[in-house]
Design a protein around this motif. Structure first.
Motif, PDB file in Angstrom:
ATOM      1  N   ARG A 157       0.891  -1.228   0.420  1.00  0.00           N
ATOM      2  CA  ARG A 157      -0.018   0.060  -0.206  1.00  0.00           C
ATOM      3  C   ARG A 157       1.029   1.469  -0.152  1.00  0.00           C
ATOM      4  O   ARG A 157       1.673   1.106   0.600  1.00  0.00           O
ATOM      5  CB  ARG A 157      -0.737   0.294   1.502  1.00  0.00           C
ATOM      6  N   LYS A 158       0.420   2.288  -0.849  1.00  0.00           N
ATOM      7  CA  LYS A 158       1.002   3.842  -0.430  1.00  0.00           C
ATOM      8  C   LYS A 158       0.155   4.714  -0.519  1.00  0.00           C
ATOM      9  O   LYS A 158      -0.974   3.964  -0.822  1.00  0.00           O
ATOM     10  CB  LYS A 158       1.717   4.342  -2.016  1.00  0.00           C
ATOM     11  N   ALA A 159       0.437   6.074   0.775  1.00  0.00           N
ATOM     12  CA  ALA A 159      -0.494   6.130   1.439  1.00  0.00           C
ATOM     13  C   ALA A 159       0.488   7.467   0.806  1.00  0.00           C
ATOM     14  O   ALA A 159       1.809   7.844   1.223  1.00  0.00           O
ATOM     15  CB  ALA A 159      -0.628   6.286   2.487  1.00  0.00           C
ATOM     16  N   VAL A 160      -0.370   8.650  -0.017  1.00  0.00           N
ATOM     17  CA  VAL A 160       0.470   9.813  -0.417  1.00  0.00           C
ATOM     18  C   VAL A 160      -0.436  11.190   0.587  1.00  0.00           C
ATOM     19  O   VAL A 160      -0.968  11.525  -0.143  1.00  0.00           O
ATOM     20  CB  VAL A 160       0.252   9.132  -1.855  1.00  0.00           C
ATOM     21  N   LEU A 161       0.939  11.542   1.125  1.00  0.00           N
ATOM     22  CA  LEU A 161       0.450  13.017   1.818  1.00  0.00           C
ATOM     23  C   LEU A 161       0.543  14.304   0.824  1.00  0.00           C
ATOM     24  O   LEU A 161       1.791  14.069   0.611  1.00  0.00           O
ATOM     25  CB  LEU A 161       1.107  12.959   2.882  1.00  0.00           C
ATOM     26  N   PHE A 162      -0.273  14.869   0.763  1.00  0.00           N
ATOM     27  CA  PHE A 162      -0.096  15.993   0.192  1.00  0.00           C
ATOM     28  C   PHE A 162      -1.386  17.256   1.027  1.00  0.00           C
ATOM     29  O   PHE A 162      -2.317  17.548   1.163  1.00  0.00           O
ATOM     30  CB  PHE A 162      -0.276  16.698  -1.124  1.00  0.00           C
ATOM     31  N   LEU A 163       0.249  17.951   2.251  1.00  0.00           N
ATOM     32  CA  LEU A 163      -0.304  18.627   3.468  1.00  0.00           C
ATOM     33  C   LEU A 163      -0.417  20.055   2.998  1.00  0.00           C
ATOM     34  O   LEU A 163       0.160  20.590   2.293  1.00  0.00           O
ATOM     35  CB  LEU A 163      -0.001  18.197   4.737  1.00  0.00           C
ATOM     36  N   GLY A 164      -0.578  21.259   4.034  1.00  0.00           N
ATOM     37  CA  GLY A 164      -0.722  22.438   4.497  1.00  0.00           C
ATOM     38  C   GLY A 164      -1.254  22.914   3.448  1.00  0.00           C
ATOM     39  O   GLY A 164      -1.030  24.325   2.700  1.00  0.00           O
ATOM     40  N   SER A 165      -2.350  22.435   2.655  1.00  0.00           N
ATOM     41  CA  SER A 165      -3.007  23.521   1.423  1.00  0.00           C
ATOM     42  C   SER A 165      -2.386  23.980   0.063  1.00  0.00           C
ATOM     43  O   SER A 165      -2.559  24.705  -0.586  1.00  0.00           O
ATOM     44  CB  SER A 165      -4.250  24.178   2.450  1.00  0.00           C
ATOM     45  N   ASN A 166      -1.671  23.221   0.482  1.00  0.00           N
ATOM     46  CA  ASN A 166      -0.037  23.787  -1.224  1.00  0.00           C
ATOM     47  C   ASN A 166      -1.251  23.180  -2.463  1.00  0.00           C
ATOM     48  O   ASN A 166      -1.155  24.047  -3.558  1.00  0.00           O
ATOM     49  CB  ASN A 166       0.926  22.446  -1.737  1.00  0.00           C
ATOM     50  N   ILE A 167      -2.240  22.764  -2.285  1.00  0.00           N
ATOM     51  CA  ILE A 167      -3.664  22.490  -3.305  1.00  0.00           C
ATOM     52  C   ILE A 167      -4.034  23.713  -3.691  1.00  0.00           C
ATOM     53  O   ILE A 167      -4.414  23.346  -4.753  1.00  0.00           O
ATOM     54  CB  ILE A 167      -4.386  21.068  -3.082  1.00  0.00           C
ATOM     55  N   GLY A 168      -4.535  24.485  -2.532  1.00  0.00           N
ATOM     56  CA  GLY A 168      -4.650  25.782  -3.246  1.00  0.00           C
ATOM     57  C   GLY A 168      -4.100  26.881  -3.947  1.00  0.00           C
ATOM     58  O   GLY A 168      -3.838  27.496  -4.490  1.00  0.00           O
ATOM     59  N   ASN A 169      -3.113  25.939  -4.100  1.00  0.00           N
ATOM     60  CA  ASN A 169      -2.094  27.242  -5.076  1.00  0.00           C
ATOM     61  C   ASN A 169      -1.889  26.782  -6.365  1.00  0.00           C
ATOM     62  O   ASN A 169      -1.320  27.947  -7.479  1.00  0.00           O
ATOM     63  CB  ASN A 169      -0.032  26.846  -4.786  1.00  0.00           C
ATOM     64  N   PHE A 170      -2.541  25.880  -6.852  1.00  0.00           N
ATOM     65  CA  PHE A 170      -2.896  26.192  -8.152  1.00  0.00           C
ATOM     66  C   PHE A 170      -3.875  26.555  -8.439  1.00  0.00           C
ATOM     67  O   PHE A 170      -5.051  26.970  -8.222  1.00  0.00           O
ATOM     68  CB  PHE A 170      -3.040  24.604  -8.342  1.00  0.00           C
ATOM     69  N   LEU A 171      -4.330  27.041  -9.800  1.00  0.00           N
ATOM     70  CA  LEU A 171      -5.537  27.567 -10.704  1.00  0.00           C
ATOM     71  C   LEU A 171      -6.150  26.392 -10.961  1.00  0.00           C
ATOM     72  O   LEU A 171      -5.594  24.728 -11.007  1.00  0.00           O
ATOM     73  CB  LEU A 171      -4.964  27.997 -11.962  1.00  0.00           C
ATOM     74  N   PRO A 172      -8.174  26.547 -10.576  1.00  0.00           N
ATOM     75  CA  PRO A 172      -8.523  24.914 -10.805  1.00  0.00           C
ATOM     76  C   PRO A 172      -8.245  23.844 -12.162  1.00  0.00           C
ATOM     77  O   PRO A 172      -8.173  23.229 -11.765  1.00  0.00           O
ATOM     78  CB  PRO A 172      -9.869  25.874 -11.311  1.00  0.00           C
ATOM     79  N   ALA A 173      -7.714  24.624 -13.095  1.00  0.00           N
ATOM     80  CA  ALA A 173      -7.273  23.476 -14.290  1.00  0.00           C
ATOM     81  C   ALA A 173      -5.591  22.682 -14.083  1.00  0.00           C
ATOM     82  O   ALA A 173      -5.982  21.477 -14.638  1.00  0.00           O
ATOM     83  CB  ALA A 173      -7.441  24.419 -15.426  1.00  0.00           C
ATOM     84  N   ASP A 174      -5.094  23.878 -13.460  1.00  0.00           N
ATOM     85  CA  ASP A 174      -3.942  23.114 -13.808  1.00  0.00           C
ATOM     86  C   ASP A 174      -4.116  22.242 -11.795  1.00  0.00           C
ATOM     87  O   ASP A 174      -3.578  21.068 -11.336  1.00  0.00           O
ATOM     88  CB  ASP A 174      -2.435  24.054 -12.199  1.00  0.00           C
ATOM     89  N   ARG A 175      -5.117  22.203 -11.028  1.00  0.00           N
ATOM     90  CA  ARG A 175      -5.211  21.590 -10.082  1.00  0.00           C
ATOM     91  C   ARG A 175      -6.119  19.839 -10.072  1.00  0.00           C
ATOM     92  O   ARG A 175      -5.348  18.953  -9.939  1.00  0.00           O
ATOM     93  CB  ARG A 175      -6.197  22.704  -8.838  1.00  0.00           C
ATOM     94  N   ARG A 176      -7.050  19.974 -11.236  1.00  0.00           N
ATOM     95  CA  ARG A 176      -7.321  18.693 -11.913  1.00  0.00           C
ATOM     96  C   ARG A 176      -6.217  18.221 -12.714  1.00  0.00           C
ATOM     97  O   ARG A 176      -6.208  17.059 -12.152  1.00  0.00           O
ATOM     98  CB  ARG A 176      -8.568  20.205 -12.854  1.00  0.00           C
ATOM     99  N   ASP A 177      -5.814  18.755 -13.355  1.00  0.00           N
ATOM    100  CA  ASP A 177      -4.640  17.899 -13.941  1.00  0.00           C
ATOM    101  C   ASP A 177      -3.377  16.973 -12.661  1.00  0.00           C
ATOM    102  O   ASP A 177      -3.609  16.635 -13.341  1.00  0.00           O
ATOM    103  CB  ASP A 177      -4.255  19.592 -14.217  1.00  0.00           C
ATOM    104  N   PHE A 178      -3.173  18.455 -11.878  1.00  0.00           N
ATOM    105  CA  PHE A 178      -2.348  17.689 -11.437  1.00  0.00           C
ATOM    106  C   PHE A 178      -3.241  16.503 -10.150  1.00  0.00           C
ATOM    107  O   PHE A 178      -2.465  15.293 -10.456  1.00  0.00           O
ATOM    108  CB  PHE A 178      -2.329  18.774  -9.549  1.00  0.00           C
ATOM    109  N   LEU A 179      -3.842  16.227  -9.646  1.00  0.00           N
ATOM    110  CA  LEU A 179      -5.050  15.031  -9.122  1.00  0.00           C
ATOM    111  C   LEU A 179      -5.419  14.188 -10.131  1.00  0.00           C
ATOM    112  O   LEU A 179      -5.133  13.607  -9.659  1.00  0.00           O
ATOM    113  CB  LEU A 179      -6.096  15.922  -8.632  1.00  0.00           C
ATOM    114  N   SER A 180      -5.256  14.324 -11.243  1.00  0.00           N
ATOM    115  CA  SER A 180      -5.806  13.634 -11.870  1.00  0.00           C
ATOM    116  C   SER A 180      -4.610  12.998 -12.656  1.00  0.00           C
ATOM    117  O   SER A 180      -3.967  11.219 -12.045  1.00  0.00           O
ATOM    118  CB  SER A 180      -5.413  13.371 -13.470  1.00  0.00           C
TER     119      SER A 180
END
Ligand code: AVI
Length: 324
Positions: A157-180
């Motif tokens: 199992r891999k558990a991937v952490l992405f903490l600190g609301s770094n996800i908030g620094n992406f623009l919506p389209a980039d965020r979608r791309d990053f999460l995918s």
């Protein structure tokens, strides 16, 4: 017409980025370039500011829910190999809560902090060997996508952490791309734990990005000092201001550097000058704030399902467990 010849200095990512960003309308520079040594030092100071609630809220949230979060991340059979990957671990202060809990409860796992900067990981690994000497650590100096692809071939199992609301620094389209892209190499057995700063009193959010001590202003303005140093630019800092706004409709905090007079700035490495009108801005950062509904939508768009939603007592911040 042939492309302009670039001097060696101009072939750097930063130089290319500045050439493009300052030729646009409106002008933009990416917050990605905030984090030189001084920028990283100022960000440490921001995280301790009274107005900047996200870091201490997420810290308290992880403390309060460590047992449930640990249970959501670890495999159900204790013999299964277990890798805890962390993207952009920083000083690891928050992660150490989970690491300590997993060790104390007998989890057999390897911690894999991932960062593009070897220097950032060296400090973390040194502090971990002092504080948690029995922890198995496999630092990976690479970009996030490469680390995930490399880990995908390892059983367990891999558990991937992405903490600190770094996800908030992406623009919506980039965020979608990053999460995918994050979700793509994961299997149904894997998990993601992502930190999201939540929408709340707009005044509280705005204050977090415009503190009374001026540390956030110094953090934003430091980008110009960096360009002066690294690209031979001649930004005069006396004629620039930090400005930030929060739009409760889009959930975006946007930060700007404002030119307080008409001026021209020379960037030697680009052999180019840029004109600024009085009160013209450079857009430097987005920090998006989320709702529970929006997080569910983002997850679904990336082919992920929300398994657990952990928040603090004020509903300021959420750490969300997602599964493919
Ligand atoms: C790194 N990131 C999540 C911070 C944020 O809140 O957007 C960066 C920051 N910018 C200004 N203050 C903090």
């Amino acid at each position: 017409m042939s492309a302009p010849t670039l001097t060696p200095a101009v072939s750097s990512d930063l130089a290319r980025h500045v050439a493009q960003g300052l030729s646009r309308s409106p002008k933009t520079l990416s917050s990605m370039y905030f984090y030189d040594d001084e920028g990283s030092r100022l960000f440490q100071q921001i995280m301790a500011l009274p107005e900047y609630y996200p870091t201490r809220t997420e810290f308290d949230l992880l403390e309060a829910h460590q047992v449930a979060i640990g249970a959501a991340l670890r495999p159900s059979t204790p013999d299964e190999p277990f890798f805890l990957l962390e993207l952009g671990a920083g000083d690891g202060l928050k992660t150490k809560i989970l690491l300590r809990h997993l060790l104390e409860t007998g989890a057999n796992f390897t911690y894999v902090p991932v960062d593009i900067s070897g220097a950032a990981l060296e400090g973390l690994v040194a502090s971990l060997s002092q504080e948690l000497p029995t922890l198995q650590v496999e630092p990976q100096v690479t970009d996030y996508a490469t680390a995930l692809t490399l880990m995908a071939s390892r059983p367990g199992r891999k558990a991937v952490l992405f903490l600190g609301s770094n996800i908030g620094n992406f623009l919506p389209a980039d965020r979608r791309d990053f999460l995918s892209k994050l979700a793509h190499p994961l299997t149904a057995n894997d998990r993601l734990l992502i930190g999201f700063d939540l929408q709340k009193d707009p005044r509280q959010i705005r204050a977090a990005y415009d503190d009374t001590q001026g540390v956030t202003a110094a953090f934003n303005l430091n980008l110009l000092t960096r360009l002066n140093r690294e690209l031979g630019a001649d930004f005069e800092l006396d004629y620039w201001q930090h400005y930030t706004d929060y739009d409760p409709l889009s959930g975006a905090v946007r930060s700007f550097l404002v030119s307080t007079r008409q001026q021209q700035v020379r960037v030697e490495a680009l052999q180019q000058s840029f004109d600024f009108n009085a009160w013209e801005v450079i857009h430097t950062e987005n920090s998006y704030k989320f709702t529970r509904t929006l997080i569910g939508q983002l997850a679904a768009e990336a082919g992920l399902a929300v398994q657990h939603f952990f928040t603090d007592t004020h509903d300021y911040f959420a750490d969300v467990v997602l599964a493919p």
